[in-house]
Design a protein around this motif. Structure first.
Motif, PDB file in Angstrom:
ATOM      1  N   VAL A 147       0.853  -1.194   0.000  1.00  0.00           N
ATOM      2  CA  VAL A 147       0.000   0.000   0.000  1.00  0.00           C
ATOM      3  C   VAL A 147       0.886   1.241   0.000  1.00  0.00           C
ATOM      4  O   VAL A 147       1.655   1.452   0.937  1.00  0.00           O
ATOM      5  N   LYS A 149       0.849   5.423  -0.417  1.00  0.00           N
ATOM      6  CA  LYS A 149      -0.057   6.573  -0.408  1.00  0.00           C
ATOM      7  C   LYS A 149       0.701   7.881  -0.563  1.00  0.00           C
ATOM      8  O   LYS A 149       1.644   8.144   0.205  1.00  0.00           O
ATOM      9  N   GLY A 156      -8.484  11.896  -4.301  1.00  0.00           N
ATOM     10  CA  GLY A 156      -8.925  10.517  -4.088  1.00  0.00           C
ATOM     11  C   GLY A 156      -8.236   9.498  -4.981  1.00  0.00           C
ATOM     12  O   GLY A 156      -8.695   8.369  -5.105  1.00  0.00           O
ATOM     13  N   GLU A 197     -14.543  -2.813   4.654  1.00  0.00           N
ATOM     14  CA  GLU A 197     -14.504  -1.396   5.040  1.00  0.00           C
ATOM     15  C   GLU A 197     -15.875  -0.884   5.463  1.00  0.00           C
ATOM     16  O   GLU A 197     -16.904  -1.302   4.935  1.00  0.00           O
ATOM     17  N   LYS A 219     -17.214   1.983  -4.190  1.00  0.00           N
ATOM     18  CA  LYS A 219     -16.294   2.897  -4.882  1.00  0.00           C
ATOM     19  C   LYS A 219     -16.097   2.592  -6.360  1.00  0.00           C
ATOM     20  O   LYS A 219     -15.880   3.497  -7.147  1.00  0.00           O
TER      21      LYS A 219
HETATM   22  N1  LIG Z   1      -3.584  -0.386   4.748  1.00  0.00           N
HETATM   23  C1  LIG Z   1      -4.501  -0.721   3.852  1.00  0.00           C
HETATM   24  N2  LIG Z   1      -4.824  -2.018   3.662  1.00  0.00           N
HETATM   25  C2  LIG Z   1      -5.731  -2.383   2.727  1.00  0.00           C
HETATM   26  N3  LIG Z   1      -6.364  -1.516   1.917  1.00  0.00           N
HETATM   27  C3  LIG Z   1      -6.097  -0.203   2.061  1.00  0.00           C
HETATM   28  C4  LIG Z   1      -5.151   0.264   3.027  1.00  0.00           C
HETATM   29  N4  LIG Z   1      -5.095   1.607   2.938  1.00  0.00           N
HETATM   30  C5  LIG Z   1      -5.954   1.959   1.965  1.00  0.00           C
HETATM   31  N5  LIG Z   1      -6.559   0.887   1.422  1.00  0.00           N
HETATM   32  C6  LIG Z   1      -7.545   0.879   0.329  1.00  0.00           C
HETATM   33  O1  LIG Z   1      -7.324   2.005  -0.489  1.00  0.00           O
HETATM   34  C7  LIG Z   1      -8.454   2.894  -0.457  1.00  0.00           C
HETATM   35  C8  LIG Z   1      -7.986   4.334  -0.503  1.00  0.00           C
HETATM   36  O2  LIG Z   1      -7.178   4.603   0.616  1.00  0.00           O
HETATM   37  P1  LIG Z   1      -7.464   5.862   1.538  1.00  0.00           P
HETATM   38  O3  LIG Z   1      -6.437   5.888   2.618  1.00  0.00           O
HETATM   39  O4  LIG Z   1      -8.881   5.832   1.958  1.00  0.00           O
HETATM   40  O5  LIG Z   1      -7.128   7.069   0.577  1.00  0.00           O
HETATM   41  P2  LIG Z   1      -8.003   8.096  -0.274  1.00  0.00           P
HETATM   42  O6  LIG Z   1      -9.443   7.933   0.105  1.00  0.00           O
HETATM   43  O7  LIG Z   1      -7.440   9.399   0.110  1.00  0.00           O
HETATM   44  O8  LIG Z   1      -7.718   7.730  -1.686  1.00  0.00           O
HETATM   45  C9  LIG Z   1      -9.196   2.511   0.809  1.00  0.00           C
HETATM   46  O9  LIG Z   1     -10.564   2.802   0.715  1.00  0.00           O
HETATM   47  C10 LIG Z   1      -8.927   1.019   0.898  1.00  0.00           C
HETATM   48  O10 LIG Z   1      -9.815   0.295   0.058  1.00  0.00           O
END
Ligand SMILES: Nc1ncnc2c1ncn2[C@@H]1O[C@H](COP(=O)(O)OP(=O)(O)O)[C@@H](O)[C@H]1O
Ligand SMILES: [Mg+2]
Length: 433
Positions: A147, A149, A156, A197, A219
């Motif tokens: 993952v 970020k 998003g 989730e 989503k």
């Molecule tokens: N640590 C994690 N493990 C598994 N899935 C994750 C994790 N972090 C994020 N995700 C997936 O990625 C999606 C987007 O991540 P998120 O942190 O909500 O960022 P954003 O909404 O800003 O794009 C989440 O809704 C989830 O489905």
């Protein structure tokens, strides 16, 4: 009270719709609003980041309370600008300070906040372009998938989940190399959490809090949760697997330490907190914080609040939330978003929307509510103007019944290239009692 809601989507239509029901609501304004909010409020020209227009609107219309829909103006410090302006400092304001908004504006800040306050979340480390070697080593220590970020706001789209170590290392380099602009100057790498989730929504004045109805959103663009990510194709509330026992864990392990943590860190936070959670075998872990409500979850959540939202918001802004009680309807809500075919990639706009006699069905008594997201008026006609066009919510007991009601309603609304997901709620049927 005279109220100004900032924003123009389905979320803001739903918030305005709920505020409108309050006995405390005198005049209701939206900036810029949409044709849906125009049915219940006065739309004012101006953008959500246009401080001069917002200030003018507040003073011209004797606004008592401002409610901010999207995160952008909060991350840009709108609350702080109000506080620093002698003409605005006494106007009630729902939305956190710029520092509070960093819970959403910086994933690294949010992760640090969680580790500082012992809030369960995936283990992580943050890296910049100067420590690629260490980032590679950290990736090597993790199990697939990976993952990654982007730290900052990336509409998003700043999260990548590569399947292999090789892809992860390549993605890391692309992110640090500017794939998401400055938002990716720092990259958070975290452990992949397995689970389902759920979104939990909190209103806080920085000391006390109210827990709003939880929701699950959908989503992906395609049936069965396949295809590209979108802003959200539907929502369901309540969420069967978020039972009383799970929600108690959420409150004790996440909500309380979050609110107390904000206070301990001296962060002024009066507004909504959206907590994206993963339910891992019955234990909640925070995926992310957002500093506003979710869209389209709001279009489901607002319809389940039976108490006076404006009274809650006033108490939040005044720092007097301890006396407030939220009342949540026994009935559930199921929301399906009608989008423009082609979304989330390119799509046509300006198609006339037919079936408008149904579009005004948003009275409280009605079990069907239609919230406008991407619509506009062109030569006296209602037309599509965005990817997500309308959110249709139905209230009732049970997902199956709600699905039986909502889809025939959607059939009554017609425009060129209408698309929606036909499977909203199906995955939650097995959790219903
Ligand atoms: N640590 C994690 N493990 C598994 N899935 C994750 C994790 N972090 C994020 N995700 C997936 O990625 C999606 C987007 O991540 P998120 O942190 O909500 O960022 P954003 O909404 O800003 O794009 C989440 O809704 C989830 O489905
Ligand atoms: Mg998210």
């Amino acid at each position: 009270m005279n109220v100004l809601v900032l924003g123009s989507g389905g979320r803001e239509h739903a918030i305005a719709w709920k505020i409108k029901q309050s006995e405390k609501c005198e005049k209701l304004f939206c900036m810029p609003g949409n044709p849906g909010t125009a049915l219940i409020a006065t739309n004012l020209a101006g953008g959500v980041n246009d401080f001069d227009a917002i200030k003018g609107a507040v003073l011209d219309n004797a606004i008592d309370i401002v409610v901010v829909g999207p995160e952008d103006p909060l991350v840009n410090g709108l609350r702080d600008k109000f506080a620093a302006d002698s003409q605005l400092a006494n106007v009630l304001f729902v939305g956190p300070s710029q520092r509070g908004a960093m819970l959403e504006g910086s994933k690294d800040f949010a992760k640090e906040f969680m580790s500082r306050h012992g809030i369960p979340t995936a283990s992580y480390r943050s890296f910049t372009s100067t420590d690629i070697d260490q980032a590679d080593k950290f990736l090597e220590s993790l199990q697939a998938p990976y993952v990654l970020k982007a730290d900052g706001l990336a509409a998003g789209k700043g999260v990548l989940i590569p399947e292999t170590l090789e892809e992860a290392k390549a993605s890391l380099r692309e992110m640090l190399g500017g794939m998401f602009g400055a938002a990716g100057n720092t990259v958070v790498i975290e452990e992949f959490l397995r689970g389902i989730e759920v979104s939990v929504f909190v209103l806080t004045d920085g000391k006390d809090y109210l827990i709003l109805p939880e929701a699950k959103d959908y989503k992906r663009i395609g049936v069965g949760d396949k295809g590209l990510n979108t802003g959200g194709m539907g929502a369901v509330s309540p969420v069967g697997f978020a039972d009383a026992q799970f929600m108690e864990k959420v409150e004790e392990r996440i909500i309380k330490p979050t609110v107390n943590g904000l206070a301990a860190d001296g962060i002024d936070y009066k507004g909504f907190i959206f907590i994206g959670l993963m339910n891992c075998n019955g234990d909640p872990y925070v995926i992310e914080y957002n500093v506003r409500m979710g869209d389209p979850e709001t279009e489901a959540v607002m319809t389940r609040i039976d108490s006076d939202l404006l009274s809650h918001l006033e108490a939040v802004a005044k720092g007097e939330l301890s006396g407030e009680k939220i009342v949540i309807s026994e009935e559930g809500a199921l929301t399906v978003v009608c989008v423009s075919g082609g979304y989330p990639q390119s799509y046509g706009k300006g198609y006339e929307i037919f079936g408008s006699e149904y579009l005004e069905r948003s009275s409280v008594e009605d079990k069907i509510k239609i919230f406008h997201a991407g619509t506009s008026m062109k030569e006296g006609k209602l037309v599509t103007s965005g990817g997500r066009v309308l959110a249709v919510t139905v209230n009732g007991k049970g997902i199956e019944k709600s699905r039986e009601v909502v889809y025939p309603e959607i059939d009554k609304i017609m425009y060129t290239n209408k698309y929606y997901r036909s499977d909203i709620g199906l995955d939650l049927l097995k959790y219903e009692k």
